[in-house]
Design an enzyme around this catalytic site. Sequence first.
Site, mmCIF file in Angstrom:
data_model
loop_
_atom_site.group_PDB
_atom_site.id
_atom_site.type_symbol
_atom_site.label_atom_id
_atom_site.label_comp_id
_atom_site.label_asym_id
_atom_site.label_seq_id
_atom_site.Cartn_x
_atom_site.Cartn_y
_atom_site.Cartn_z
ATOM 1 C CG HIS A 37 -2.249 12.009 -10.997
ATOM 2 N ND1 HIS A 37 -3.360 12.697 -10.574
ATOM 3 C CD2 HIS A 37 -1.619 11.604 -9.870
ATOM 4 C CE1 HIS A 37 -3.401 12.699 -9.257
ATOM 5 N NE2 HIS A 37 -2.357 12.050 -8.800
ATOM 6 C CD GLN A 61 -0.134 8.100 1.234
ATOM 7 O OE1 GLN A 61 0.345 7.091 0.726
ATOM 8 N NE2 GLN A 61 -0.114 9.270 0.600
HETATM 9 O O1 PAF Z 1 1.656 11.038 -4.153
HETATM 10 C C1 PAF Z 1 0.748 10.202 -3.934
HETATM 11 O O2 PAF Z 1 -0.314 10.206 -4.568
HETATM 12 C C2 PAF Z 1 0.956 9.141 -2.871
HETATM 13 O O3 PAF Z 1 1.642 9.649 -1.771
HETATM 14 C C3 PAF Z 1 1.617 7.866 -3.404
HETATM 15 C C4 PAF Z 1 3.038 8.134 -3.894
HETATM 16 C C5 PAF Z 1 0.806 7.290 -4.540
HETATM 17 C C6 PAF Z 1 1.712 6.811 -2.292
HETATM 18 O O4 PAF Z 1 0.448 6.467 -1.823
#
Ligand code: PAF
Length: 282
Positions: A37, A61
């Site tokens: 990140h 998700q």
């Molecule tokens: O990759 C992630 O951490 C997630 O899928 C995202 C892009 C933040 C969407 O919730």
Amino acid sequence: MNIIHSIEEMKAEIHEFRKKGKSIGCVPTMGSLHEGHLSLVRQSLQTTDRTVVTIFINPAQFAPGEDFEQYPRDYDRDIGLLEREGVDIVFLPDMKDIYPPGYKTYVEVHDLQERLCGLSRPTFFRGVCTIVLKLFNIITPDRAFFGQKDAQQAIILQRMVRDLNLDILIEVLPIVRDADGLALSSRNAYLKDNERKAALTLSRSLRLAEKMIAEGERSAEKIREEMIALIQSVQGTRIDYIEIVDSEELLPLETLKSRVLVSLAVFIGRTRLIDNTQIILS
Ligand code: PAF
């Protein structure tokens, strides 16, 4: 660094940035931040005037029975890391504002969302596209940053941006790995010591595929067979999928050519990990 929870306040800040002619970078995350990140954050800081990092664990998700409840949460640590990097805004929206009662609208990128990870996680990309489009609508970034580890996610989001005429450049940055090759993932925190060792089989199988391709192998089936054999030789692993596809439509290749994505998902105990490598053949 400004920490914002309210959508209205976030929009007001963006308005101020725009009045001053500032470009905006956005790094969407679900928190539990790691060096992967932070590489996205640093790229945003280098290439845009103002960087907004979002932290939102997106229920849309996660399917029922997946790890939404257990997903690691450590907002204080995340905020400390982002402050040190020099991020301008951390946006932590509230669940009730993102998905208010009666919420009904979802975004789908057909076909692409059904392939690879979509086979075992049929609603995953619908959830990802929905939250990312919502965040894009609130933040209106010029650039947004995603990791190559989630290769299918990046390809789908690029298609969404193209199909919906969004003026946002999606930058996809290389996978960040631990010294032993394990791709960084927030879900690595679930691994016990013996599982951590077994998890190395993902990157090892990809290095094996790369070696076979470098030595001239072009049969996807032969490469898959070798990868499967390697992974199955390690106790505690269960293959969800291994696919060798073209990196635009994500359709399986018989004979490798042009832009190839070797992608896999493997359960290590109860933890499902993903990894991939992209190879460009002339
Ligand atoms: O990759 C992630 O951490 C997630 O899928 C995202 C892009 C933040 C969407 O919730």
